[in-house]
Design an enzyme around this catalytic site. Structure first.
Site, PDB file in Angstrom:
ATOM      1  N   LYS A  47      19.954  11.581  21.952  1.00 49.01           N
ATOM      2  CA  LYS A  47      20.290  12.312  23.195  1.00 49.01           C
ATOM      3  C   LYS A  47      19.113  12.163  24.427  1.00 49.01           C
ATOM      4  CE  LYS A  47      23.914  15.163  21.487  1.00 49.01           C
ATOM      5  NZ  LYS A  47      24.093  16.343  20.684  1.00 49.01           N
ATOM      6  N   GLN A  91      22.288  22.254  20.322  1.00 50.85           N
ATOM      7  CA  GLN A  91      22.824  21.571  19.309  1.00 50.85           C
ATOM      8  C   GLN A  91      23.407  22.297  18.121  1.00 50.85           C
ATOM      9  OE1 GLN A  91      22.575  17.952  19.275  1.00 50.85           O
ATOM     10  NE2 GLN A  91      24.058  18.460  17.478  1.00 50.85           N
ATOM     11  N   ASP A 114      28.468  20.513  27.279  1.00 51.81           N
ATOM     12  CA  ASP A 114      29.336  20.045  26.379  1.00 51.81           C
ATOM     13  C   ASP A 114      30.902  20.528  26.508  1.00 51.81           C
ATOM     14  OD1 ASP A 114      28.150  18.720  24.153  1.00 51.81           O
ATOM     15  OD2 ASP A 114      27.077  20.551  23.566  1.00 51.81           O
TER      16      ASP A 114
END
Ligand code: NAP
Length: 276
Positions: A47, A91, A114
């Site tokens: 990322k 994460q 997300d």
């Protein structure tokens, strides 16, 4: 025909980069990692690399496994209030002992790139959304790029997780598909998958989908990521045999994975635009 997620993802990243250059925005993504799960470390590094490639400023916050939920929530609160941070990504999975759902809900919905926050999930249901979760959004983008229209088709989604299966089903429904969702308790999975014009498998089980489970000419999207003994990854679909029958199929690697990564960059840009 192979659905080239890697190639399309490159174009998405180029487009994000061009938009950043033309708008003069500097989107900021905070990447939070707790503990030292090796798979999470790989995802976080990827990322950061994607951010650098398209001009997004990424900042990593690495907490030790024993930092505790209070410290993590305090960090999220601080990031929610920072003007130079437009996207916050924690994460997952978090180490045992952390209430994952509570942590997700602490992220400001405006920075939830997300799209896991309840508010954003609800917006996916109504169709009035700012962000879509990166994996199912990446699948839709791939279908669009190859002019595969779900309208009127029977789409079968195998797997019903909150982050892939459920939003995938909802997004296909928004595209006027007839959608069937299968899961671990589905009796006679093959009887459903054989009906699919578009089959999306998001389970995490090697060779779950074999050629006899797929209709001739179906579009097959393999979301699964399974680590092979001796290195490398494979999906949930028996790729060699199924590609003989499918009209289109995503490879693993090189299919949905790169699209997921690219869509995170686009969501971060969108968050920056919205917050500015
Ligand atoms: P998850 O939360 O573990 O969900 C897996 C789903 O599969 C669950 O709904 C589960 O049902 C169902 N399932 C398990 N065994 C099954 C079986 N034998 N038959 C039918 N359904 C079954 O996983 P996830 O986060 O959705 O991810 C799914 C896979 O996609 C994983 O391999 C993951 O690594 C991969 N993934 C890939 C990307 C990408 O970018 N390519 C992104 C995210 C995830 P129950 O809950 O009822 O047990």
């Amino acid at each position: 025909m192979v659905l080239d997620g890697k190639g399309l993802a490159k174009k998405v990243l180029e487009n994000v980069k061009a938009q950043i250059e033309s708008t003069g925005l500097t989107p900021g993504l905070a990447v939070v990692i707790v503990g030292d799960n090796p798979a999470s470390r790989v995802y976080v590094n990827n990322k950061k690399k994607d951010c650098a490639e398209c001009g997004i400023k990424s900042e990593e916050f690495a907490l030790p496994e024993n930092a505790g939920e209070g410290k993590l929530l305090a960090l999220i609160d601080e990031l929610n209030n920072r003007k130079d941070i437009h996207g916050i990504l924690v994460q997952l999975p978090l180490p045992v002992g952390y209430a994952q759902e509570k942590v997700i809900q602490a992220i400001s919905p405006a920075k939830d790139v997300d799209a896991f926050h309840m508010l954003n999930v609800g917006r996916i249901f109504t169709g009035n959304y700012s962000f879509l979760p990166c994996t199912p959004a990446g699948v839709i983008e791939l279908l669009d790029a190859y002019d595969i229209d779900p309208k009127g088709k029977h789409c079968v989604v195998v797997g019903h997780s909150n982050i892939v299966g459920k939003p995938m089903a909802m997004m296909l429904l928004h595209r006027h598909a007839t959608v069937t969702i299968c899961h671990i308790h589905t009796v006679d999975l093959a009887s459903f998958t054989r009906q699919a014009d578009i089959l999306v498998c998001a389970v995490g089980k090697v060779n779950l989908i074999t050629a006899d489970m797929v209709k001739q000419g179906a579009v097959v999207i393999d979301v699964g990521i399974n680590r092979k003994e001796g290195g490398g990854i494979c999906g949930d679909v028996d790729y060699e045999a199924v590609s003989e029958k499918a009209s289109y199929i995503t490879p693993v690697p090189g299919g949905v994975g790169p699209m997921t990564r690219a869509l995170l960059m686009r969501n971060t840009l969108e968050a920056a635009k919205n917050l500015n």
